[in-house]
Motif scaffolding. Sequence first.
Motif, PDB file in Angstrom:
ATOM      1  N   VAL A 127      12.947  25.622  82.304  1.00  0.00           N
ATOM      2  CA  VAL A 127      14.323  26.090  82.505  1.00  0.00           C
ATOM      3  C   VAL A 127      14.890  25.516  83.795  1.00  0.00           C
ATOM      4  CG1 VAL A 127      15.804  28.130  82.764  1.00  0.00           C
ATOM      5  CG2 VAL A 127      13.912  28.152  81.131  1.00  0.00           C
ATOM      6  N   LYS A 128      14.037  25.243  84.779  1.00  0.00           N
ATOM      7  CA  LYS A 128      14.518  24.587  85.997  1.00  0.00           C
ATOM      8  C   LYS A 128      15.082  23.206  85.668  1.00  0.00           C
ATOM      9  CE  LYS A 128      11.980  24.845  89.722  1.00  0.00           C
ATOM     10  NZ  LYS A 128      10.786  24.826  90.599  1.00  0.00           N
ATOM     11  N   LEU A 129      14.479  22.523  84.717  1.00  0.00           N
ATOM     12  CA  LEU A 129      15.024  21.234  84.265  1.00  0.00           C
ATOM     13  C   LEU A 129      16.353  21.447  83.547  1.00  0.00           C
ATOM     14  CD1 LEU A 129      11.777  19.514  82.908  1.00  0.00           C
ATOM     15  CD2 LEU A 129      12.977  19.027  85.049  1.00  0.00           C
ATOM     16  N   TYR A 130      16.417  22.476  82.722  1.00  0.00           N
ATOM     17  CA  TYR A 130      17.678  22.820  82.051  1.00  0.00           C
ATOM     18  C   TYR A 130      18.778  23.007  83.086  1.00  0.00           C
ATOM     19  CZ  TYR A 130      15.674  24.017  77.395  1.00  0.00           C
ATOM     20  OH  TYR A 130      15.085  23.983  76.165  1.00  0.00           O
ATOM     21  N   VAL A 131      18.476  23.794  84.101  1.00  0.00           N
ATOM     22  CA  VAL A 131      19.468  24.128  85.133  1.00  0.00           C
ATOM     23  C   VAL A 131      19.918  22.872  85.866  1.00  0.00           C
ATOM     24  CG1 VAL A 131      19.680  25.258  87.398  1.00  0.00           C
ATOM     25  CG2 VAL A 131      18.753  26.515  85.444  1.00  0.00           C
ATOM     26  N   ASN A 132      19.006  21.990  86.166  1.00  0.00           N
ATOM     27  CA  ASN A 132      19.377  20.765  86.869  1.00  0.00           C
ATOM     28  C   ASN A 132      20.250  19.862  85.999  1.00  0.00           C
ATOM     29  OD1 ASN A 132      19.103  19.013  89.245  1.00  0.00           O
ATOM     30  ND2 ASN A 132      17.957  17.663  87.870  1.00  0.00           N
ATOM     31  N   ASN A 133      19.942  19.796  84.711  1.00  0.00           N
ATOM     32  CA  ASN A 133      20.771  18.996  83.796  1.00  0.00           C
ATOM     33  C   ASN A 133      22.168  19.578  83.657  1.00  0.00           C
ATOM     34  OD1 ASN A 133      18.713  17.129  83.231  1.00  0.00           O
ATOM     35  ND2 ASN A 133      17.888  18.390  81.576  1.00  0.00           N
ATOM     36  N   ILE A 134      22.241  20.888  83.597  1.00  0.00           N
ATOM     37  CA  ILE A 134      23.548  21.556  83.509  1.00  0.00           C
ATOM     38  C   ILE A 134      24.334  21.337  84.793  1.00  0.00           C
ATOM     39  CG2 ILE A 134      24.692  23.808  83.380  1.00  0.00           C
ATOM     40  CD1 ILE A 134      22.368  24.671  81.500  1.00  0.00           C
ATOM     41  N   ARG A 135      23.659  21.457  85.932  1.00  0.00           N
ATOM     42  CA  ARG A 135      24.322  21.220  87.230  1.00  0.00           C
ATOM     43  C   ARG A 135      24.916  19.819  87.293  1.00  0.00           C
ATOM     44  NH1 ARG A 135      23.556  17.981  90.770  1.00  0.00           N
ATOM     45  NH2 ARG A 135      21.539  17.356  89.898  1.00  0.00           N
ATOM     46  N   ASP A 154      24.219  31.622  79.045  1.00  0.00           N
ATOM     47  CA  ASP A 154      23.859  32.391  80.239  1.00  0.00           C
ATOM     48  C   ASP A 154      23.448  31.464  81.381  1.00  0.00           C
ATOM     49  OD1 ASP A 154      23.022  34.915  81.666  1.00  0.00           O
ATOM     50  OD2 ASP A 154      21.084  33.916  81.547  1.00  0.00           O
ATOM     51  N   LEU A 155      22.626  30.468  81.086  1.00  0.00           N
ATOM     52  CA  LEU A 155      22.205  29.525  82.128  1.00  0.00           C
ATOM     53  C   LEU A 155      23.398  28.783  82.716  1.00  0.00           C
ATOM     54  CD1 LEU A 155      18.999  27.953  80.495  1.00  0.00           C
ATOM     55  CD2 LEU A 155      19.141  29.867  82.107  1.00  0.00           C
ATOM     56  N   THR A 156      24.341  28.420  81.850  1.00  0.00           N
ATOM     57  CA  THR A 156      25.535  27.691  82.310  1.00  0.00           C
ATOM     58  C   THR A 156      26.398  28.568  83.198  1.00  0.00           C
ATOM     59  OG1 THR A 156      25.489  26.391  80.271  1.00  0.00           O
ATOM     60  CG2 THR A 156      27.529  26.347  81.554  1.00  0.00           C
ATOM     61  N   ARG A 157      26.521  29.845  82.867  1.00  0.00           N
ATOM     62  CA  ARG A 157      27.291  30.769  83.711  1.00  0.00           C
ATOM     63  C   ARG A 157      26.611  30.955  85.062  1.00  0.00           C
ATOM     64  NH1 ARG A 157      27.513  33.822  78.687  1.00  0.00           N
ATOM     65  NH2 ARG A 157      29.537  33.459  77.698  1.00  0.00           N
ATOM     66  N   GLU A 158      25.291  30.972  85.065  1.00  0.00           N
ATOM     67  CA  GLU A 158      24.563  31.135  86.326  1.00  0.00           C
ATOM     68  C   GLU A 158      24.809  29.949  87.257  1.00  0.00           C
ATOM     69  OE1 GLU A 158      22.983  33.577  87.580  1.00  0.00           O
ATOM     70  OE2 GLU A 158      22.803  34.937  85.881  1.00  0.00           O
ATOM     71  N   VAL A 159      24.856  28.758  86.698  1.00  0.00           N
ATOM     72  CA  VAL A 159      25.090  27.563  87.511  1.00  0.00           C
ATOM     73  C   VAL A 159      26.574  27.406  87.835  1.00  0.00           C
ATOM     74  CG1 VAL A 159      24.907  25.043  87.620  1.00  0.00           C
ATOM     75  CG2 VAL A 159      23.099  26.383  86.521  1.00  0.00           C
ATOM     76  N   GLY A 160      27.420  27.644  86.850  1.00  0.00           N
ATOM     77  CA  GLY A 160      28.856  27.395  87.014  1.00  0.00           C
ATOM     78  C   GLY A 160      29.618  28.460  87.752  1.00  0.00           C
ATOM     79  N   GLY A 161      29.139  29.699  87.689  1.00  0.00           N
ATOM     80  CA  GLY A 161      29.803  30.786  88.398  1.00  0.00           C
ATOM     81  C   GLY A 161      31.276  30.917  88.075  1.00  0.00           C
ATOM     82  N   ALA A 172      22.576  26.454  91.536  1.00  0.00           N
ATOM     83  CA  ALA A 172      21.414  25.972  90.793  1.00  0.00           C
ATOM     84  C   ALA A 172      20.142  26.159  91.612  1.00  0.00           C
ATOM     85  CB  ALA A 172      21.596  24.498  90.430  1.00  0.00           C
ATOM     86  N   SER A 173      20.219  25.888  92.915  1.00  0.00           N
ATOM     87  CA  SER A 173      19.070  26.051  93.788  1.00  0.00           C
ATOM     88  C   SER A 173      18.641  27.514  93.876  1.00  0.00           C
ATOM     89  CB  SER A 173      19.398  25.519  95.188  1.00  0.00           C
ATOM     90  OG  SER A 173      18.323  25.731  96.077  1.00  0.00           O
ATOM     91  N   GLN A 174      19.605  28.397  94.015  1.00  0.00           N
ATOM     92  CA  GLN A 174      19.296  29.831  94.097  1.00  0.00           C
ATOM     93  C   GLN A 174      18.679  30.335  92.793  1.00  0.00           C
ATOM     94  OE1 GLN A 174      23.130  31.457  95.165  1.00  0.00           O
ATOM     95  NE2 GLN A 174      22.789  31.178  97.357  1.00  0.00           N
ATOM     96  N   TYR A 175      19.210  29.869  91.685  1.00  0.00           N
ATOM     97  CA  TYR A 175      18.697  30.313  90.391  1.00  0.00           C
ATOM     98  C   TYR A 175      17.285  29.760  90.155  1.00  0.00           C
ATOM     99  CZ  TYR A 175      18.772  31.763  85.492  1.00  0.00           C
ATOM    100  OH  TYR A 175      18.486  32.365  84.297  1.00  0.00           O
ATOM    101  N   SER A 176      17.047  28.542  90.583  1.00  0.00           N
ATOM    102  CA  SER A 176      15.718  27.951  90.437  1.00  0.00           C
ATOM    103  C   SER A 176      14.669  28.736  91.222  1.00  0.00           C
ATOM    104  CB  SER A 176      15.733  26.487  90.888  1.00  0.00           C
ATOM    105  OG  SER A 176      16.504  25.696  89.999  1.00  0.00           O
ATOM    106  N   GLN A 177      15.074  29.268  92.366  1.00  0.00           N
ATOM    107  CA  GLN A 177      14.156  30.107  93.143  1.00  0.00           C
ATOM    108  C   GLN A 177      13.818  31.381  92.378  1.00  0.00           C
ATOM    109  OE1 GLN A 177      15.815  30.754  97.078  1.00  0.00           O
ATOM    110  NE2 GLN A 177      16.130  28.566  97.410  1.00  0.00           N
ATOM    111  N   GLN A 178      14.803  31.932  91.679  1.00  0.00           N
ATOM    112  CA  GLN A 178      14.549  33.114  90.856  1.00  0.00           C
ATOM    113  C   GLN A 178      13.598  32.782  89.706  1.00  0.00           C
ATOM    114  OE1 GLN A 178      19.023  34.078  90.510  1.00  0.00           O
ATOM    115  NE2 GLN A 178      18.071  36.080  90.394  1.00  0.00           N
TER     116      GLN A 178
END
Length: 298
Positions: free
Chosen positions: A136-144, A33-40, A162-168
Amino acid sequence: MKKSLISLLLALLATPALADKLPVLASFSILADLTREVGGERVDVASLVGPDQDAHVFQPAPQDVKKLAAAKVFVVNGLGFEGWLSRLSKSSGFKGQTVVASQGVKAQDMAEEEHDHHGHDHGHTDPHAWHNPQNVKLYVNNIRAALTQADPAGKDYYSQRASQYSQQLDALDADARQRFAAIPASQRKVLTSHDAFGYLAQRYQIRFLSPQGVSTDAEASAKTVAKLVRQVKAEKIRAVFVENMTDKRLLEQLSREAGVQVGGKLYADALSPANGPAPSYLKLFSHNVNSLSAAMKP
């Protein structure tokens, strides 16, 4: 009108066709799910361990070896969560990029009594870091970073998402902090099979207590129930979430005799199916926070 049409055409050109999408494999549903959020729209994400499935007992099958061999990026949690990881990577001969999503997280140790609980065998390190949105913000940055390395043309796209998701995630964290801060610390106690919630406990100052005398037997004895009632009363616990208590009658008896509210299901290591209450990480976290905070209140 003309400007809007041009913007639409540019967006369509920037979105790859299905065949051109970056093939990504995640070890379990939360990471997918996190990867789909970043990868779109630029990624095609599959998950080895799906919703409502236990990653701890997962055994890779031949089709999983094929899935990994076909991927360009493999997203894993690390921290000892995927005990089967090295066997799978060796069997598939994976030549792509493996990203450890938890890299940079300050790992916690699990409480001594939690080791090997419910088949969890992570040694002393608690791998369930995703129960703190700041992790999870670290997760998102690593995935990005991993997606950008595999698909440099999508750099700006991945960064924006990734920035938009981190704000969420920040908003989610702030809401949780506010909810739990409104509950006196003496009431922030939960009785649960709690081996997965150490990071949540630390972030929001919640005490997760182990149920005494409960086993996976089909039917609990009167002695077991009496012991639990004493524990709940002695600790003045208001919230009870015990995975082992699959017998509804036991939950009802505990609620009646101990005068405690029995909460619903907490989601720890997997998302729910799409029609469930936790089909995404954001909804999983919100569901857990809502359930816990509601059960802690008088």
